[in-house]
Write a protein that holds these residues in place. Structure first.
Motif, short mmCIF file in Angstrom:
data_model
loop_
_atom_site.label_atom_id
_atom_site.label_comp_id
_atom_site.label_asym_id
_atom_site.label_seq_id
_atom_site.Cartn_x
_atom_site.Cartn_y
_atom_site.Cartn_z
N ARG A 46 0.82 -1.21 0.00
CA ARG A 46 0.00 0.00 0.00
C ARG A 46 0.86 1.26 0.00
O ARG A 46 0.54 2.25 -0.68
CB ARG A 46 -0.95 0.00 1.20
N MET A 47 1.94 1.25 0.77
CA MET A 47 2.83 2.42 0.80
C MET A 47 3.51 2.63 -0.55
O MET A 47 3.76 3.77 -0.97
CB MET A 47 3.88 2.24 1.89
N ALA A 48 3.82 1.54 -1.24
CA ALA A 48 4.42 1.65 -2.58
C ALA A 48 3.48 2.38 -3.53
O ALA A 48 3.91 3.21 -4.34
CB ALA A 48 4.77 0.27 -3.12
N ALA A 49 2.19 2.07 -3.42
CA ALA A 49 1.21 2.72 -4.29
C ALA A 49 1.03 4.19 -3.93
O ALA A 49 0.91 5.04 -4.82
CB ALA A 49 -0.13 1.99 -4.18
N ILE A 50 1.04 4.51 -2.65
CA ILE A 50 0.80 5.89 -2.22
C ILE A 50 1.98 6.80 -2.51
O ILE A 50 1.82 7.91 -3.01
CB ILE A 50 0.48 5.93 -0.71
N LEU A 51 3.20 6.32 -2.21
CA LEU A 51 4.37 7.20 -2.27
C LEU A 51 5.18 7.06 -3.56
O LEU A 51 5.96 7.93 -3.90
CB LEU A 51 5.29 6.91 -1.07
N PHE A 52 5.05 5.94 -4.26
CA PHE A 52 5.77 5.58 -5.49
C PHE A 52 7.23 6.03 -5.50
O PHE A 52 7.72 6.64 -6.44
CB PHE A 52 5.03 6.03 -6.75
N GLN A 53 7.95 5.68 -4.43
CA GLN A 53 9.39 5.90 -4.37
C GLN A 53 10.13 4.69 -4.93
O GLN A 53 9.53 3.65 -5.19
CB GLN A 53 9.82 6.16 -2.93
N ARG A 54 11.44 4.82 -5.13
CA ARG A 54 12.22 3.70 -5.64
C ARG A 54 12.15 2.53 -4.65
O ARG A 54 12.21 2.74 -3.43
CB ARG A 54 13.67 4.11 -5.86
N LEU A 81 1.70 3.50 9.03
CA LEU A 81 2.92 3.44 9.84
C LEU A 81 2.59 3.25 11.32
O LEU A 81 3.26 2.48 12.01
CB LEU A 81 3.74 4.71 9.62
N LYS A 82 1.58 3.94 11.80
CA LYS A 82 1.19 3.80 13.20
C LYS A 82 0.69 2.39 13.50
O LYS A 82 0.94 1.84 14.58
CB LYS A 82 0.13 4.83 13.56
N ALA A 83 0.02 1.79 12.54
CA ALA A 83 -0.45 0.42 12.72
C ALA A 83 0.71 -0.57 12.72
O ALA A 83 0.66 -1.61 13.37
CB ALA A 83 -1.45 0.06 11.61
N LEU A 84 1.78 -0.23 11.99
CA LEU A 84 2.93 -1.12 11.87
C LEU A 84 3.93 -0.93 13.01
O LEU A 84 4.70 -1.84 13.33
CB LEU A 84 3.62 -0.86 10.53
N GLU A 85 3.91 0.22 13.64
CA GLU A 85 4.91 0.54 14.67
C GLU A 85 4.99 -0.48 15.79
O GLU A 85 6.10 -0.85 16.21
CB GLU A 85 4.66 1.94 15.23
#
Length: 256
Positions: free
Chosen positions: A80-88, A139-143
């Motif tokens: 999900r983070m890959a889709a939102i932020l599309f960083q390398r 991130l808060k859920a993963l912390e």
């Protein structure tokens, strides 16, 4: 008699051959670079695009598949983070807790971790990535699961190392996206839909992709980060992804 298993000239890329001969000249193993003499016999390097989904409807299907993936919460958040932020992929999978400020909603990727020249790495500033509300919530859920370690997305076998790019691509393959989409493909996904569908300016999108970094006359890395515009853009983008994941009506991408 030992068989001749050396590759033929046509099997060797032009770039690789040139590199070998340049090294040979530099180390006094050869008098000169002969690749110019056999240029036509060498196989040219052909860059292939990473497979990527750029259709909003298909992207919604991918997002729903990512949420339902049974590979564990760390992998689901990574997707999900890959889709939102599309960083390398290399930057996202090595994301460190110490570089994240959830109160300010910012992730600062150190300059030395960026895809830059040596001079740019030394003189450059961190690539700051705005975190929309959805990213902060993930991130808060993963912390509680990974916050005690260095990496936000640790490896499955070695918690002291980051997850591998191969692991994420394996997850995409398991979801049925082999040949259709890869982890690096999220960058093309974000760039294409933000420009073609949501009509955001190219320079703001490119800044988010960290494609704009050139050396200025003063020798410092370009500081035109468009941080405020990118923050607004990414929040709109994250909200749009939520609508796609929910199966809401979307503007379909018009193919040429």
């Amino acid at each position: 008699m030992r068989p001749n298993i050396a590759p033929t000239a046509t099997q060797i890329s032009r770039r690789a051959s040139r590199g070998v001969w340049q090294y040979a000249v530099a180390t006094a193993r050869a008098p000169r670079d002969i690749t110019s003499d056999i240029k036509k016999a060498l196989k040219p390097h052909i860059k292939e695009n990473h497979p990527a989904i750029t259709d909003p409807v298909e992207l919604g299907e991918l997002l729903r598949a990512s949420m339902a993936y049974r590979g564990g919460p760390v992998m689901r958040v990574a997707l999900r983070m890959a889709a939102i932020l599309f960083q390398r992929p290399g930057n996202l999978r090595t994301m460190r807790w110490e570089d994240v400020d959830m109160d300010k909603g910012l992730w600062a990727i150190p300059s030395e971790d960026m895809k830059r020249t040596k001079v740019q790495k030394i003189n450059g500033q961190a690539h700051t990535v705005p975190l929309p509300r959805q990213a902060v919530a993930f991130l808060k859920a993963l912390e509680p699961l990974t916050g005690g370690g260095e990496y936000v997305f640790p490896g499955l076998r070695d918690r002291k190392a980051p997850m591998s790019e191969a692991g994420v691509n394996a997850a995409l393959h398991a979801m049925g996206y082999k040949g259709r989409h890869c982890w690096h493909g999220y960058r093309a996904t974000g760039r294409t839909i933000l420009r073609q569908v949501l009509k955001y300016p190219t320079d703001v999108i490119e800044a988010q992709l960290a494609h704009k970094g050139q050396i200025t006359h003063g020798g410092a890395y370009d500081r035109a980060t468009h941080i405020e515009e990118r923050g607004e853009m990414l929040q709109t983008w994250a909200d749009y992804l939520d609508k796609l994941a929910a199966g809401a009506d979307v503007i379909e991408f018009k193919r040429a």
